[in-house]
Design a protein around this motif. Structure first.
Motif, short mmCIF file in Angstrom:
data_model
loop_
_atom_site.label_atom_id
_atom_site.label_comp_id
_atom_site.label_asym_id
_atom_site.label_seq_id
_atom_site.Cartn_x
_atom_site.Cartn_y
_atom_site.Cartn_z
N PRO A 174 0.82 -1.23 0.00
CA PRO A 174 0.00 0.00 0.00
C PRO A 174 0.84 1.28 0.00
N VAL A 175 1.98 1.25 0.68
CA VAL A 175 2.86 2.42 0.69
C VAL A 175 3.39 2.67 -0.72
N LEU A 176 3.82 1.62 -1.39
CA LEU A 176 4.34 1.76 -2.75
C LEU A 176 3.25 2.23 -3.71
N LEU A 177 2.03 1.78 -3.51
CA LEU A 177 0.91 2.23 -4.35
C LEU A 177 0.65 3.73 -4.13
N GLY A 178 0.69 4.16 -2.88
CA GLY A 178 0.51 5.58 -2.57
C GLY A 178 1.61 6.43 -3.18
N ILE A 179 2.86 5.94 -3.10
CA ILE A 179 3.99 6.65 -3.72
C ILE A 179 3.78 6.75 -5.22
N SER A 180 3.32 5.67 -5.83
CA SER A 180 3.12 5.64 -7.29
C SER A 180 2.07 6.65 -7.73
N ILE A 181 0.97 6.73 -7.00
CA ILE A 181 -0.10 7.68 -7.35
C ILE A 181 0.41 9.12 -7.24
N ALA A 182 1.04 9.44 -6.11
CA ALA A 182 1.53 10.81 -5.91
C ALA A 182 2.58 11.17 -6.95
N THR A 183 3.48 10.24 -7.22
CA THR A 183 4.55 10.50 -8.19
C THR A 183 4.00 10.71 -9.59
N ALA A 184 3.04 9.88 -9.99
CA ALA A 184 2.46 10.01 -11.33
C ALA A 184 1.82 11.38 -11.51
#
Length: 198
Positions: free
Chosen positions: A39-49
């Motif tokens: 979930p942390v990596l998914l959150g990072i991916s969304i914010a980064t995108a």
């Protein structure tokens, strides 16, 4: 090799290096101690995108409005500055540390919001803007966006994995120096290219 693949590869490499030792990586480590990694990596991916889409848009508009020589020269100076910034290091502020440690009902939402705010004005955002001025057309824009997003997510994912495996005993100084050297090399290469193609 098409402009998309070149932009993708260069952006991935530059942003991956820029993220090494960055405060976002420190936040990723902190989040990973409180939440499950996925979930942390998914959150990072969304914010980064989202942040990198805005960055690429800004860089594309600047690239279209300014002469190529001056853009390349400004990019060279920017990368030399990123090298110095990397040597100096990056630390979490008390507020950023508190956000990363705060537990909530959704790790994805918490990580997305924290990373989005942390990335605004950060060197990875500025590096993405700089890269977007160098690659023109849809292939270049999409390549920079995809490469920079994946580069940051991979770097933060490795930080989470390494943090879980090795704790905090990573050679931070060596990583910082290596990343700074790569930034200096890229900045010098852009400056030489700017003068050779003038």
């Amino acid at each position: 090799m098409g402009v998309f693949l070149v932009a993708l590869a260069v952006s991935f490499g530059v942003i991956f290096v820029a993220e090494l030792g960055d405060k976002s990586q420190l936040m990723a480590l902190t989040f990973a101690t409180r939440f499950r990694a996925l979930p942390v990596l998914l959150g990072i991916s969304i914010a980064t995108a989202v942040v990198h889409a805005v960055s690429v848009g800004v860089g594309y508009l600047l690239g279209a409005a300014l002469p190529t020589f001056w853009i390349s020269l400004a990019a060279a100076v920017a990368f030399l500055g990123f090298g110095l910034w990397t040597l100096r290091g990056d630390d979490l502020t008390a507020a950023e540390q508190e956000k990363a440690q705060r537990t909530g009902s959704s790790a994805v939402l918490a990580a997305s919001v924290a990373f989005f705010l942390a990335e605004l004005g950060d060197k990875t955002m500025l590096a993405t803007i700089t890269l977007a001025t160098q690659y023109h057309g849809w292939g270049g824009v999409v390549g920079v966006w995809a490469g920079s997003t994946v580069g940051m997510v991979v770097a933060d994912g490795l930080a989470i994995l390494a943090g879980r495996l090795l704790g905090r005993s990573l050679p931070e100084r060596a990583v910082r120096i290596g990343a700074a050297v790569l930034f200096f090399a890229f900045g010098i290469w852009l400056a030489v290219e700017a003068f050779l193609t003038r």
